[in-house]
Structures are given as structure tokens and as C-alpha cells.
Design an enzyme around this catalytic site. Sequence first.
Site, PDB file in Angstrom:
ATOM      1  N   GLY A  72      -7.366 112.117  52.745  1.00 61.31           N
ATOM      2  CA  GLY A  72      -7.878 111.483  51.785  1.00 61.31           C
ATOM      3  C   GLY A  72      -7.592 110.092  51.769  1.00 61.31           C
TER       4      GLY A  72
ATOM      5  N   GLY B  13      -0.963 117.609  56.150  1.00 60.38           N
ATOM      6  CA  GLY B  13      -1.726 117.854  57.137  1.00 60.38           C
ATOM      7  C   GLY B  13      -1.711 117.108  58.356  1.00 60.38           C
TER       8      GLY B  13
ATOM      9  N   THR C  23      -0.021 109.891  50.848  1.00 60.60           N
ATOM     10  CA  THR C  23      -0.575 110.936  49.970  1.00 60.60           C
ATOM     11  C   THR C  23      -0.589 110.327  48.628  1.00 60.60           C
ATOM     12  OG1 THR C  23      -1.009 113.118  49.248  1.00 60.60           O
ATOM     13  CG2 THR C  23       1.022 112.525  49.996  1.00 60.60           C
TER      14      THR C  23
ATOM     15  N   ASP D  87      -0.812 112.334  46.373  1.00 60.98           N
ATOM     16  CA  ASP D  87      -0.424 113.484  45.380  1.00 60.98           C
ATOM     17  C   ASP D  87       1.379 113.345  45.405  1.00 60.98           C
ATOM     18  OD1 ASP D  87      -2.952 114.028  45.090  1.00 60.98           O
ATOM     19  OD2 ASP D  87      -2.760 116.022  46.235  1.00 60.98           O
TER      20      ASP D  87
ATOM     21  N   GLY E 259      -4.089 115.966  42.119  1.00 64.09           N
ATOM     22  CA  GLY E 259      -2.847 116.672  42.316  1.00 64.09           C
ATOM     23  C   GLY E 259      -3.208 118.084  42.571  1.00 64.09           C
TER      24      GLY E 259
ATOM     25  N   GLU F 282      -5.644 118.392  38.685  1.00 64.59           N
ATOM     26  CA  GLU F 282      -6.590 119.171  39.119  1.00 64.59           C
ATOM     27  C   GLU F 282      -6.404 120.693  39.634  1.00 64.59           C
ATOM     28  OE1 GLU F 282      -8.322 117.579  42.630  1.00 64.59           O
ATOM     29  OE2 GLU F 282      -6.651 117.023  43.479  1.00 64.59           O
TER      30      GLU F 282
ATOM     31  N   MET G 168     -11.504 107.216  41.248  1.00 61.69           N
ATOM     32  CA  MET G 168     -11.096 105.941  40.873  1.00 61.69           C
ATOM     33  C   MET G 168      -9.797 105.737  41.056  1.00 61.69           C
ATOM     34  SD  MET G 168     -13.463 105.760  37.578  1.00 61.69           S
ATOM     35  CE  MET G 168     -12.977 104.086  37.138  1.00 61.69           C
TER      36      MET G 168
ATOM     37  N   ARG H  91      -7.746 106.687  43.469  1.00 60.85           N
ATOM     38  CA  ARG H  91      -7.231 106.474  44.931  1.00 60.85           C
ATOM     39  C   ARG H  91      -8.164 105.557  45.698  1.00 60.85           C
ATOM     40  NH1 ARG H  91      -8.797 112.094  47.947  1.00 60.85           N
ATOM     41  NH2 ARG H  91     -11.036 111.283  48.793  1.00 60.85           N
TER      42      ARG H  91
HETATM   43  N1  LIG Z   1      -1.441 122.560  60.871  1.00 56.54           N
HETATM   44  C1  LIG Z   1      -2.191 121.454  61.356  1.00 56.54           C
HETATM   45  N2  LIG Z   1      -2.151 121.394  62.971  1.00 56.54           N
HETATM   46  C2  LIG Z   1      -2.968 120.116  63.073  1.00 56.54           C
HETATM   47  N3  LIG Z   1      -3.504 119.515  62.524  1.00 56.54           N
HETATM   48  C3  LIG Z   1      -3.720 119.673  61.141  1.00 56.54           C
HETATM   49  C4  LIG Z   1      -2.856 120.636  60.516  1.00 56.54           C
HETATM   50  N4  LIG Z   1      -3.476 120.629  59.175  1.00 56.54           N
HETATM   51  C5  LIG Z   1      -4.241 119.467  59.079  1.00 56.54           C
HETATM   52  N5  LIG Z   1      -4.399 118.819  60.332  1.00 56.54           N
HETATM   53  C6  LIG Z   1      -5.274 117.821  60.561  1.00 56.54           C
HETATM   54  O1  LIG Z   1      -4.756 116.453  59.659  1.00 56.54           O
HETATM   55  C7  LIG Z   1      -5.966 115.824  59.279  1.00 56.54           C
HETATM   56  C8  LIG Z   1      -5.522 115.739  57.792  1.00 56.54           C
HETATM   57  O2  LIG Z   1      -5.324 116.810  57.227  1.00 56.54           O
HETATM   58  P1  LIG Z   1      -5.615 117.134  55.547  1.00 56.54           P
HETATM   59  O3  LIG Z   1      -7.030 116.883  55.462  1.00 56.54           O
HETATM   60  O4  LIG Z   1      -4.788 118.463  55.125  1.00 56.54           O
HETATM   61  O5  LIG Z   1      -5.212 115.833  54.821  1.00 56.54           O
HETATM   62  P2  LIG Z   1      -3.562 115.200  54.790  1.00 56.54           P
HETATM   63  O6  LIG Z   1      -3.441 114.465  55.633  1.00 56.54           O
HETATM   64  O7  LIG Z   1      -2.836 116.426  54.388  1.00 56.54           O
HETATM   65  O8  LIG Z   1      -3.853 114.289  53.595  1.00 56.54           O
HETATM   66  P3  LIG Z   1      -4.137 114.588  51.990  1.00 56.54           P
HETATM   67  O9  LIG Z   1      -3.905 115.905  51.560  1.00 56.54           O
HETATM   68  O10 LIG Z   1      -3.172 113.511  51.253  1.00 56.54           O
HETATM   69  O11 LIG Z   1      -5.435 113.941  51.629  1.00 56.54           O
HETATM   70  C9  LIG Z   1      -7.041 116.571  59.460  1.00 56.54           C
HETATM   71  O12 LIG Z   1      -7.800 115.958  60.696  1.00 56.54           O
HETATM   72  C10 LIG Z   1      -6.774 118.082  59.723  1.00 56.54           C
HETATM   73  O13 LIG Z   1      -7.455 118.618  60.966  1.00 56.54           O
HETATM   74  O1  LIG Z   2     -12.419 115.370  47.904  1.00 57.85           O
HETATM   75  P1  LIG Z   2     -11.433 115.038  49.048  1.00 57.85           P
HETATM   76  O2  LIG Z   2     -11.761 113.964  49.654  1.00 57.85           O
HETATM   77  O3  LIG Z   2     -11.503 116.315  49.985  1.00 57.85           O
HETATM   78  O4  LIG Z   2     -10.022 114.744  48.480  1.00 57.85           O
HETATM   79  C1  LIG Z   2      -9.624 115.454  47.362  1.00 57.85           C
HETATM   80  C2  LIG Z   2      -8.181 115.761  47.482  1.00 57.85           C
HETATM   81  O5  LIG Z   2      -7.446 114.900  48.158  1.00 57.85           O
HETATM   82  C3  LIG Z   2      -6.265 114.415  47.361  1.00 57.85           C
HETATM   83  O6  LIG Z   2      -6.444 113.196  46.812  1.00 57.85           O
HETATM   84  C4  LIG Z   2      -4.896 114.048  48.380  1.00 57.85           C
HETATM   85  O7  LIG Z   2      -5.348 113.141  49.151  1.00 57.85           O
HETATM   86  C5  LIG Z   2      -6.108 115.334  46.332  1.00 57.85           C
HETATM   87  O8  LIG Z   2      -5.449 115.123  45.425  1.00 57.85           O
HETATM   88  C6  LIG Z   2      -7.582 116.042  46.235  1.00 57.85           C
HETATM   89  O9  LIG Z   2      -7.308 117.225  45.945  1.00 57.85           O
HETATM   90 MG   LIG Z   3      -2.443 117.261  52.284  1.00 60.72          MG
END
Ligand SMILES: Nc1ncnc2c1ncn2[C@@H]1O[C@H](COP(=O)(O)OP(=O)(O)OP(=O)(O)O)[C@@H](O)[C@H]1O
Ligand SMILES: O=P(O)(O)OC[C@H]1O[C@](O)(CO)[C@@H](O)[C@@H]1O
Ligand SMILES: [Mg+2]
Length: 531
Positions: free
Chosen positions: A136, A226, A253, A255, A299, A354, A412, A414
Amino acid sequence: MEAVGVAPAPAGVPEKKLLEVKESRKAAPAAPSTSMAAKWAMKKKLVGGDAGYVLEDVPHLTDYLPELPTYPNPLQDNPAYSVVKQYFVNTDDTVTQKIVVHKTSARGTHFRRAGPRQRVYFQSDEVNAAIVTCGGLCPGLNTVIRELVCGLYDMYGVTSVVGIEGGYKGFYSRNTVALTPKSVNDIHKRGGTVLGTSRGGHDTGKIVDSIKDRGINQVYIIGGDGTQKGASVIYEEVRRRGLKCSVVGVPKTIDNDIAVIDKSFGFDTAVEEAQRAINAAHVEAESAENGIGVVKLMGRNSGFIAMYATLASRDVDCCLIPESPFYLEGKGGLLEFIEKRLKDNGHMVIVVAEGAGQDLIAKSMNFVDTQDASGNKLLLDVGLWLSQKIKDHFKKKRNFPITLKYIDPTYMIRAVRSNASDNVYCTLLAHSALHGAMAGYTGFTVAPVNGRHAYIPFYRITEKQNKVVITDRMWARVLCSTNQPCFLSHEDVEHLKHDDDEHHLHNTQLLEGESSPVKDSSKCNGTAAPV
Ligand SMILES: Nc1ncnc2c1ncn2[C@@H]1O[C@H](COP(=O)(O)OP(=O)(O)OP(=O)(O)O)[C@@H](O)[C@H]1O
Ligand SMILES: O=P(O)(O)OC[C@H]1O[C@](O)(CO)[C@@H](O)[C@@H]1O
Ligand SMILES: [Mg+2]
């Protein structure tokens, strides 16, 4: 630049003290199915020292490419740094994870201190760096991109930096874009990410093929928990193939759910932006008879934004977060509290994260779990649900008219540009990241730990999420400031104490045997827990 000598084994570590300890930890789910990759994922690089000192070190390119040459760091000729005393970080410098100690405490876990090293493992014209943003949005993404590009150019004379567009999948589905100090000059003044981002699409094999085919030898991966899991499996595959490529994670992030680190960039900005929504809710609530303002903040699993926004504002009467269960009906429930606060003050503001109350909503409707492209659970709208429940409750009451305004500033907070303090933070993060890559470190996330930037092995970041510990003092401060009940039953408190004991060992500065503030549920319902 001239190559001088062959690299010593991982910088500054006495050979005999270096232990590679096998762990029973499982490899990340998306790891390639090679047994070598799984094997590396199971190794920790631990260095023991006196009085219980442990360094949880990060990998180095020389761990698997022992013959790599080193070069003097070009920073030593940079006029900007010529007056800096001891600009290079001593190879033995480490950062402690726990700073609150007793005289008998073991020294505990340490991480390698971030910063420039006297010798580097890349010549300037050899570096082909790539930057990608995943997950995100978050305020400060563009600042990190800018500072990586400018830092590589200005400090190390690196002129080949590319952007991977659209997150992980961009490695194998898009062309790269050239990034220069000129093209990134103004981007920190904008929200979002100039590279684009996405969820899902992590294909380790294809990503590492792309890294190899494009000759990328430093990859900077900016994203949340992730993303860091994805970066970890990319590092394992890069290592398995024996590529000279540093894989560096920059945690992002709003969060603030990334473990070990002090906080993630963009969080401060998000909390600040949330004040505007809370302020509006307060103004609306104050101006109506029995006015209620409900504000939903981001969150997913961690309520840090709601918690800090509440503490900062002082206009909030009740803060609800995923970590702290609550109930609506009956004695000690949320509806009873709302009624009381309205009778006392004539208005109130509720901030809800949330991810709060998801179990309650799911119970009250027929609901099938759904996920986003990355496998994250999609949440139900707690703000709408709660607002409706409150309205329904007061509709049934005679002579108790209320006016409820629901404000949902979700995106808004983020999508804005980062504030001044996040901009400075992002700059330091980017610099620490590129100093680490130039020094040959790999397979690490960079972030401040107790105020000092450190290189942290991926597994420490990915093994668990950072959560608000509701038996810790910070949550007690929130309860004191709002004077809300904690809504917990005796069973909840017992359950949470058990969960948090585990958490304390890793994430808080509580000492063994030190008491948590919420000790028994009789202190909890109706009164705030002590600080
Ligand atoms: N266990 C995993 N192994 C490999 N890739 C992963 C894994 N989990 C998530 N990813 C990859 O990482 C990228 C981002 O993951 P995710 O959408 O969960 O967001 P994030 O990095 O946790 O950020 P946020 O939660 O703050 O938005 C995605 O392209 C997803 O495919
Ligand atoms: O709607 P999207 O882009 O998947 O993102 C929502 C999520 O991303 C976050 O902002 C984390 O990046 C969370 O707080 C929220 O649940
Ligand atoms: Mg995440």
C-alpha cells in the site's frame, strides 16, 4: 578505482566467534522449492560475546563469494565529509535491542550498526541499482526513492539506477525506467510513489531471472511486512544462484506493524493528517445536541495510528483498536459508555481502527472471508457498522436524540506527502541502505532500533508483526487520556496477559519480572488502568 586485496570474512567479526546456528524456523511460504534456498532460510548468523552479548548479524556477499575484491570508499574524497570526524562506522559497532537494563541483566541481542564503511565491495561504474516499491501507499515513498538515487550518485558516483514499475510484478512484466538526480529532484513533494506499486504477483524465479538478465547488482525493496518476506526469498534465491547482488529491504507501512524497529516512515505523517479528521469530528459533535463523531483510521492488525492520533488529539473520548476486544451491549459495554459520556459532556468523539471489532461484525452478519492479491484478509467496514449500531441503540431510547457524523479519511492519511520529520527519517533510511549495500551486506532490512540505524536480518522483521501491547504502559496512557473503560472481561485480561508475555520478550523494554500495568479486570471496567 583500484582493487586492493581480498575481502576479510564478514567485516569485523572474529572468525572463531561466528556461529551459523540452524533453526527449526520454516522457510517463508513463497520461497522457491529448492532445498538450498530452504537451507539458507533456516540459518542465523549469530556472534557471541561477553556477558550474554549476542550479535544477530546480517549476511555478507563474502559469505558465498569469498574472493570478492574491496576498494577504498569514495566518500573519503568527498569534500562534504572531509571535516567529519570518524565518518566511517567502526566494524565492531553494534546497536542494542534493549536499552533498559538492570546491573545483572545479560547484554542481549544486538544488530550491526548502519553507516558507511572504510572499504566497499563495488566500484562506482560497476553498480547497477534497482528500486521497487510494493504494497500500500505510504507518505515518504518518493523521498526514499529520491534519496537512494541522489545518495548513490552524490556519495558513491553511481550513475546507473533504474526503477521497477508497479511493484514486484514489474520485474518481469515491465521495462525499467532510468532514475537520475534530475528526474527525481522534486518527487519528495508528492504523495504516492512515482514507480507505482501493487499487491500480489511475487514470482521469485522470474524476479531473480530479471535481476540476473538486467545485470542488477543492488536491489532496494521498499515495502511492508509482506514485501520484506518477498525480499527475503529473493535474497535466498540470489544467494543460491551465487549472484553478486545485494538485496536490501527498506521497511514501509503506515500501520507501523513491523517488528523490532522503532517506527516505520510515514507513520508520523499519517498520525498528523488524522488530526484533521478528528478535529472535524470534534467540531461537528460539539455543535450538535448529543453529537457523536466517529472517525475510522487505518490499522489492519495493529492500532498504532488510532492510538497515537488519540493521544495527540486529546479530543477523543474512546479509541478502539484491533488488539483490544470490546463489546456493545450490557453493563460495561460501549453503548452504555457512550450514553454516560453524552449525559456528562453533551458530545463525544470515537476513533476506531479499521481492524477493530472484526469478530463482532462477522458474528452479526453472514460473511465469507475474502483476501486481497497478497493474501491479506479484506476487512469489513467497522466505522459504518458501529455508526449504525449506535444510531439503532439511541433510536430505541425516548428523549435521547443524537446526531452522529461518520468520517472515513482512510486513504487521505496515506496519500499525502511526507512531513518534515518523515522526510529526514526517509533520507537517513535511504543513506543507511545504500551504505550497507556498498559495503557488501545483503539480505537485510535497515531501520532505527532505539534511535540508531541498524542492519537487521530479514527473519527478525518477518517472523511476527508489531502490535499494540495493551498490557503495556502506552495503552494505559490512552485509557487515562480518554477515560474510557477497557471493555475487557476477566478472561480477556488473562488471555492477553499470556499473549503479551511472549510479546514482551521480543518487543518491549519491560524487564523480566517487571509488572504490566493492567493487572486485574476489576481495575479495568469503568476506570482507566494506572500508568
Ligand atoms: N510470504 C510472502 N512471500 C513472498 N512475497 C510476499 C509474501 N507476502 C507478500 N508478498 C508480496 O509482497 C508484496 C506486498 O505485500 P502486501 O500487499 O502484503 O503489502 P505489504 O508489503 O505488507 O505492505 P502494507 O501491508 O503496508 O501495504 C506483494 O507483491 C506480495 O505478493
Ligand atoms: O486498499 P489497499 O490499497 O489494499 O490498502 C489498505 C490497507 O493498506 C494499509 O494502509 C497498509 O498499507 C492498511 O492500513 C490497509 O488495510
Ligand atoms: Mg502488510
